[in-house]
Scaffold this motif. Structure first.
Motif, PDB file in Angstrom:
ATOM      1  N   VAL A 175     -27.605  22.219  -4.041  1.00 40.13           N
ATOM      2  CA  VAL A 175     -27.539  23.677  -4.004  1.00 40.13           C
ATOM      3  C   VAL A 175     -27.345  24.178  -2.573  1.00 40.13           C
ATOM      4  CG1 VAL A 175     -28.690  25.795  -4.700  1.00 40.13           C
ATOM      5  CG2 VAL A 175     -29.118  23.688  -5.966  1.00 40.13           C
ATOM      6  N   HIS A 176     -28.034  23.534  -1.653  1.00 47.27           N
ATOM      7  CA  HIS A 176     -27.933  23.922  -0.230  1.00 47.27           C
ATOM      8  C   HIS A 176     -27.376  22.740   0.561  1.00 47.27           C
ATOM      9  CE1 HIS A 176     -30.484  27.443  -1.029  1.00 47.27           C
ATOM     10  NE2 HIS A 176     -31.221  26.629  -1.763  1.00 47.27           N
ATOM     11  N   PRO A 177     -26.051  22.603   0.585  1.00 43.99           N
ATOM     12  CA  PRO A 177     -25.480  21.390   1.202  1.00 43.99           C
ATOM     13  C   PRO A 177     -25.831  21.224   2.678  1.00 43.99           C
ATOM     14  CG  PRO A 177     -23.772  22.804   0.224  1.00 43.99           C
ATOM     15  CD  PRO A 177     -25.056  23.535   0.095  1.00 43.99           C
ATOM     16  N   GLU A 178     -26.092  22.321   3.375  1.00 44.22           N
ATOM     17  CA  GLU A 178     -26.356  22.194   4.818  1.00 44.22           C
ATOM     18  C   GLU A 178     -27.820  21.923   5.137  1.00 44.22           C
ATOM     19  OE1 GLU A 178     -24.698  24.727   3.496  1.00 44.22           O
ATOM     20  OE2 GLU A 178     -22.665  24.602   4.304  1.00 44.22           O
ATOM     21  N   ALA A 179     -28.681  21.946   4.129  1.00 50.80           N
ATOM     22  CA  ALA A 179     -30.106  21.796   4.403  1.00 50.80           C
ATOM     23  C   ALA A 179     -30.415  20.428   4.989  1.00 50.80           C
ATOM     24  CB  ALA A 179     -30.902  22.002   3.121  1.00 50.80           C
ATOM     25  N   VAL A 180     -31.254  20.424   5.983  1.00 51.05           N
ATOM     26  CA  VAL A 180     -31.716  19.174   6.589  1.00 51.05           C
ATOM     27  C   VAL A 180     -33.161  18.995   6.162  1.00 51.05           C
ATOM     28  CG1 VAL A 180     -32.075  17.924   8.738  1.00 51.05           C
ATOM     29  CG2 VAL A 180     -30.242  19.608   8.578  1.00 51.05           C
ATOM     30  N   ARG A 181     -33.398  18.058   5.286  1.00 48.70           N
ATOM     31  CA  ARG A 181     -34.759  17.903   4.761  1.00 48.70           C
ATOM     32  C   ARG A 181     -35.230  16.477   4.920  1.00 48.70           C
ATOM     33  NH1 ARG A 181     -37.010  21.439   0.244  1.00 48.70           N
ATOM     34  NH2 ARG A 181     -37.520  22.773   1.994  1.00 48.70           N
ATOM     35  N   PRO A 182     -36.065  16.222   5.888  1.00 47.53           N
ATOM     36  CA  PRO A 182     -36.610  14.875   5.989  1.00 47.53           C
ATOM     37  C   PRO A 182     -37.566  14.626   4.814  1.00 47.53           C
ATOM     38  CG  PRO A 182     -37.161  16.223   7.918  1.00 47.53           C
ATOM     39  CD  PRO A 182     -36.615  17.140   6.872  1.00 47.53           C
ATOM     40  N   SER A 193     -42.380  12.452   8.745  1.00 49.71           N
ATOM     41  CA  SER A 193     -41.091  12.277   8.091  1.00 49.71           C
ATOM     42  C   SER A 193     -40.642  10.827   8.203  1.00 49.71           C
ATOM     43  CB  SER A 193     -40.064  13.214   8.696  1.00 49.71           C
ATOM     44  OG  SER A 193     -40.119  13.134  10.086  1.00 49.71           O
ATOM     45  N   LEU A 194     -39.995  10.386   7.150  1.00 47.29           N
ATOM     46  CA  LEU A 194     -39.560   8.993   7.091  1.00 47.29           C
ATOM     47  C   LEU A 194     -38.155   8.869   7.655  1.00 47.29           C
ATOM     48  CD1 LEU A 194     -40.603   7.931   3.492  1.00 47.29           C
ATOM     49  CD2 LEU A 194     -41.708   7.302   5.618  1.00 47.29           C
ATOM     50  N   ASP A 195     -37.951   7.736   8.271  1.00 51.52           N
ATOM     51  CA  ASP A 195     -36.637   7.319   8.713  1.00 51.52           C
ATOM     52  C   ASP A 195     -35.682   7.228   7.543  1.00 51.52           C
ATOM     53  OD1 ASP A 195     -36.526   6.625  11.357  1.00 51.52           O
ATOM     54  OD2 ASP A 195     -35.737   4.638  10.814  1.00 51.52           O
ATOM     55  N   GLU A 196     -34.435   7.678   7.739  1.00 49.63           N
ATOM     56  CA  GLU A 196     -33.461   7.513   6.648  1.00 49.63           C
ATOM     57  C   GLU A 196     -33.244   6.036   6.352  1.00 49.63           C
ATOM     58  OE1 GLU A 196     -32.452  10.030   4.816  1.00 49.63           O
ATOM     59  OE2 GLU A 196     -33.654  11.305   6.127  1.00 49.63           O
ATOM     60  N   ARG A 245     -40.945  13.414   3.639  1.00 48.14           N
ATOM     61  CA  ARG A 245     -42.225  13.278   4.324  1.00 48.14           C
ATOM     62  C   ARG A 245     -43.224  12.468   3.531  1.00 48.14           C
ATOM     63  NH1 ARG A 245     -42.177  17.180   8.389  1.00 48.14           N
ATOM     64  NH2 ARG A 245     -40.426  18.512   7.889  1.00 48.14           N
ATOM     65  N   PHE A 293     -31.938  19.351  -4.224  1.00 47.67           N
ATOM     66  CA  PHE A 293     -31.991  20.534  -3.370  1.00 47.67           C
ATOM     67  C   PHE A 293     -30.711  20.670  -2.554  1.00 47.67           C
ATOM     68  CE2 PHE A 293     -33.163  23.010   0.326  1.00 47.67           C
ATOM     69  CZ  PHE A 293     -33.897  24.039  -0.250  1.00 47.67           C
TER      70      PHE A 293
END
Lengths: 511, 444
Positions: A394-401, A408-411, A403, A391
């Motif tokens: 295609v959308h480099p700025e998207a912030v997607r945790p 949401s999980l910790d990186e 889940r 994802f």
């Protein structure tokens, strides 16, 4: 020198001693069995018990007031399992019957039991060679190891109340311990109660089938023995032909229990306490259920259309729906969550079906279950984070945790899961190489699939593989060095790599 | 009524301004400069002090108060003020908070913290944003009579089918009443012969369906199945607005520049696509096809940046832009230069609070065109001047500048016409010119 920075090995060993002394109570069951069946091998278990208690109490003296910290937790967990395997091997050595009388084999069989691997080096599994008490001990080691020795110790030993969470976390480092109640011991007890409950239920149902006439071979001894190895996803059976020796009714009954064993026990607890939607809300459960069902359907179809597949025990399978479904569902349920039971010699299946089985071996059970392997949760996280990678391409700025169950999980947790999985595969490939080298050294001719499945079956605590280590075979043909490696692999695999590997690093022992 | 307002920030000041004529207002603030300034600019008693202290409250004569409004910038302080006031008086307490979680706690047990009514500024604003965004072309939207009646304000473009028509001709919608027209800053009460001119803003009152049909006719845009909503800035308002959209089944996009904040809201909003970027980066906006959005809502911290983003979105080709503005003075300017709707959190809050100062009569209040007119909901009492008379008769007794927009009778909507007789127990929704509001309230 700062004392706090060094590993307090005295405190750690002392705690291991305490757990070991307590664990020796497990010998009571084979002692009772021996008494019930004419006293054969009775002395073996009495001596084993005494030695274990004695050693445990001596270790305990190392530190009167142990206060283990986070570092010691790894040591306590790793050594507890190692010592449990070592002392659990005593009966095989003392009785001196069959191939397991050899020290390496005894340790292999014991480690395989406690880690619920179910890989065997026992050449002749029968009451002619081994006493009923001995074969029941083999079953029992799996049951003790199933929910986790540390969880059991935390549930029972009051001195483990503090730091128990840390120890349980080290024993099963997957998702972190979800405390069900404020007291960790209470949580450990809840898990064990669920475990004991399902075990007793299965035993009762198996024996019920026997009494009802649907399972002639499933007498009281066998009911207990198989109850002791189904719920821990163990895979040992006192029958050489594993579950194939029993009627289709028994085989069908064991399927749901194998499945249950691969589900997070916390979910069962929620279910029992009235939260009926807990199961299906859980992402991991849904994937686990989906994976098992899909693979079962695939294999059923493959077997159904395989006209050539038949054995003297099973008869013609292709074209026979109930048989195709039974063998497929059973084997998928058994290998996905690392149980390792077999209701037929699946080594005779065609390439496609075997390929699916091999794939299933890499899935593993759910976190918080008794199943081994990489575990469903890790795959879920990996799949979800891969989807995110696609994802964000295609959308480099998207912030997607990523889940899990809405949270949401910790990186960092995701990185940890990648690291674990990568390490797991590294060890798996290293295992193949080492086993191949060792086999070549002694001039043993092994197929690649045998090496591959030997590596994954021990590291993933599954048990049977393909070829010589197929469900009707055993690990006895591997050279001693290979068996020692596999003992290490079972140990590492059960504790999910890190506790053992950490002990093997120099940094752990330095300040 | 004796009203104590603690905190003379933007909201406190707006409330005090709204109440100064009709009530005895005491304003408490800690800043001596503000207190001094207030003393001269408003007809209120301004006191310097800490509203959480009993001595200050005594000084403000809180014992006599009928209403205590805590509207400092600090949520916790506002709660403490209400709690402290409750120890001295039975006055109705209103606390303004920003955090929605506090509101949720309070809703769990009303009366908690000694607060009788809690106003969540950011949530109100977010709800207003959602309401307005849902209706194409609307400048302002509000619901009355428990959702039975909807009020909306629209700008009439020259291409609109009702442009240059008289109200009489335009009145072809079932259960819809034209209430008023704003033209070049003037307020015109709608009469049959009034002609609707291009660029007028028309206020209509009616059933939600009829208002939607009306809106669709005005806008004449092909309605997409699912509106594409882009929110710029994950301020508390932006976040709450995204939540509102999510709760109504939308999947909005939210653009936030700060990575930590972006991560935080992304975690809290499962159905929102959060993007971490500068919303004034045209390349980014084009890549993400923001130009195809149906509506762009800017909720950045500064009015200027909101204006910039709105204008940029406009230039890219976005149909509608909504901007949050802190400075009320900018509102009209913004709407003139190209922002479709400017929403002021202060106004939303003041609206909500003013409702309570009229709680004996009006059940719901909506302010239009920054309080040039109001839409209020009133229950007709048995002794009311409106009771058991036709609308034609009663309007003659009322001052100029009142339109009865809708009647709710026993849960059903009755479209008011000249010969409709009002009965006790009816809920009526009135459009009132702000200048005659007090007269009207007195008369009915």
């Amino acid at each position: 020198m700062n004392a706090h920075l060094r590993v307090d090995w005295r405190a750690g060993l002392s705690l291991v001693g305490t757990i070991l002394a307590f664990l020796s109570l497990a010998f009571v069951l084979p002692i009772v069995t021996a008494l019930a069946y004419g006293g054969e091998d009775l002395w073996v278990f009495v001596v084993s018990m005494s030695v274990t208690v004695g050693f445990g109490l001596v270790l305990r003296q190392l530190d009167q007031n142990p206060d283990p910290g986070a570092r010691e937790a790894f040591m306590v967990v790793a050594l507890t399992w190692l010592f449990a395997a070592i002392f659990g091997a005593l009966p095989y050595l003392l009785a001196g019957n069959g191939t397991v009388a050899h020290p390496t084999n005894a340790l292999f069989e014991s480690m395989s039991g406690f880690t619920t691997t179910g890989a065997t080096v026992m050449g002749d599994i029968s009451f002619d060679t081994h006493s009923r008490a001995m074969l029941l001990w083999r079953q029992l080691t799996q049951w003790v190891g199933g929910m986790g020795i540390i969880v059991l110790a935390v549930a029972i030993l009051s001195q483990m109340a503090v730091g128990g969470a840390q120890l349980m976390e080290a024993e099963s480092p997957g998702p972190g311990v979800s405390k069900l109640t404020p007291h960790i011991a209470e949580t450990a007890r809840v898990l064990w109660f669920a475990y004991i409950g399902f075990t007793l239920l299965l035993m009762a149902l198996l024996y019920g089938l026997h009494l009802a006439g649907f399972a002639p071979e499933m007498d009281l001894y066998n009911s207990i023995a198989h109850g002791l190895s189904t719920l821990p996803t163990g895979g040992f059976s006192p029958e050489a032909r594993s579950i194939e020796a029993f009627s289709p009714a028994v085989q069908w009954l064991i399927v749901p229990f194998m499945f249950i064993a691969g589900v997070n026990f916390v979910l069962w607890w929620h279910l029992v306490s009235g939260d009926t939607r807990a199961l299906f809300r859980d992402n991991e459960f849904r994937l686990y259920l989906g994976a098992v069902s899909t693979l079962s359907v695939v294999v059923t179809v493959v077997l159904f259309f395989d006209a050539s597949l038949q054995t003297s025990q099973t008869g013609q399978i292709g074209g026979h729906f109930e048989r195709s479904a039974r063998y497929a569902v059973f084997q998928i349920a058994s290998l996905t969550n690392s149980t390792g039971f077999a209701n037929m010699d699946f080594d005779q299946w065609g390439g496609t079906a075997k390929g699916v089985l091999l794939f299933a071996m890499f899935i593993g059970g759910s976190t918080g279950s008794t199943g081994g392997g990489i575990k469903v949760l890790r795959w879920l996280v990996i799949l979800k984070s891969l989807r995110r990678e696609l994802f964000t391409t295609v959308h480099p700025e998207a912030v997607r945790p990523v889940r899990m169950n809405g949270k949401s999980l910790d990186e960092e947790a995701i990185r940890g899961i990648y690291a674990f999985t990568l390490l797991y595969f590294c060890l798996f490939f290293l295992g193949i190489l080492l086993l191949a080298a060792d086999a070549a050294r002694v001039g043993l001719d092994l197929e690649t699939i045998e090496l591959v499945t030997a590596s994954i079956a021990t590291l993933g605590n599954i048990g049977p593989g393909f070829g010589i280590i197929g469900p009707m075979g055993g690990y006895g043909e591997f050279p001693v060095t290979s068996r020692l490696l596999m003992i290490l692999y079972m140990w590492i695999g059960r504790l999910e790599i890190f506790p053992v590997l950490v002990l093997l690093t120099a940094a752990y022992w330095r300040s | 009524m004796h009203v104590v307002v603690v905190g003379a920030g933007e909201v406190g000041r707006a409330i005090a301004t709204n109440l100064e004529e009709t009530h005895d207002v005491v304003v408490v603030d800690q800043d001596p400069d503000i207190v001094e300034e207030l003393t001269y600019s408003l007809d209120v008693l301004a006191i310097e002090g800490d509203g959480t202290e009993i001595t200050t409250l005594h000084e403000a004569n809180v014992e006599e108060a009928g209403l205590v409004i805590a509207c400092t910038d600090d949520d916790e302080v506002n709660l403490v003020i209400c709690g402290a006031a409750k120890t001295l008086t039975d006055a109705f307490t209103i606390a303004r908070v920003r955090r929605r979680t506090l509101l949720e706690t309070w809703e769990g047990s009303e009366g908690a913290f000694g607060v009788d009514f809690m106003v969540c500024t950011d949530l109100l604003t977010a709800q207003a944003i959602f309401r307005i965004s849902g209706l194409p072309g609307a400048q302002d939207v509000d619901m009355f009579a428990g959702g039975l009646v909807r009020m909306a304000e629209f700008e009439i473009s020259p291409e609109s089918p009702i442009a240059n028509q008289s109200i009489q001709d335009a009145d072809r919608y079932d259960s819809l009443t034209f209430a008023g027209i704003f033209r070049n800053g003037d307020m015109i009460v709608a009469r049959g012969e009034t002609v609707i001119e291009p660029n007028d803003r028309v206020v209509v009152i009616g059933s939600p369906d009829s208002v939607s049909t009306f809106a669709d006719d005005l806008v004449c845009l092909p309605q997409t199945e699912h509106e594409e909503v882009v929110i710029v800035g994950a301020s508390e308002i932006g976040y709450q607005a995204a939540r509102e959209f999510e709760e109504h089944g939308y999947e909005p996009r939210l653009i936030e520049q700060d990575p930590d904040r972006a991560r935080k809201v992304a975690e809290a909003l499962p159905n929102t696509l959060v993007m971490q970027s500068d919303a004034t980066d045209t390349e980014f906006l084009e890549r993400e096809h923001v130009d195809e959005a149906d509506i762009v809502i800017s909720t950045l911290g500064s009015d200027e940046r909101n204006l910039l983003v709105s204008l940029l979105a406009r230039r890219l080709g976005v149909d509608r832009t909504v901007a949050v503005i802190e400075n009320l003075e900018y509102a009209e300017l913004f709407e003139t230069v190209g922002v479709d709707v400017a929403i002021n959190p202060r106004e939303e809050t003041a609206e909500e609070i003013v409702r309570f100062t009229r709680s004996n009569r009006a059940e719901k209040v909506a302010m239009l065109e920054h309080d040039r007119a109001e839409v209020i909901e009133i229950e007709v009492g048995a002794d009311s001047a409106l009771s058991d008379r036709t609308i034609m008769e009663s309007v003659a007794d009322l001052p100029e500048g009142v339109v009865i927009g809708a009647i709710s009778r026993g849960g059903n909507l009755v479209t008011p016409r000249g010969d409709t007789t009002l009965r006790p127990g009816d809920h009526i929704v009135l459009f009132v010119d702000a200048t005659v509001l007090d007269q009207v309230l007195e008369a009915i």
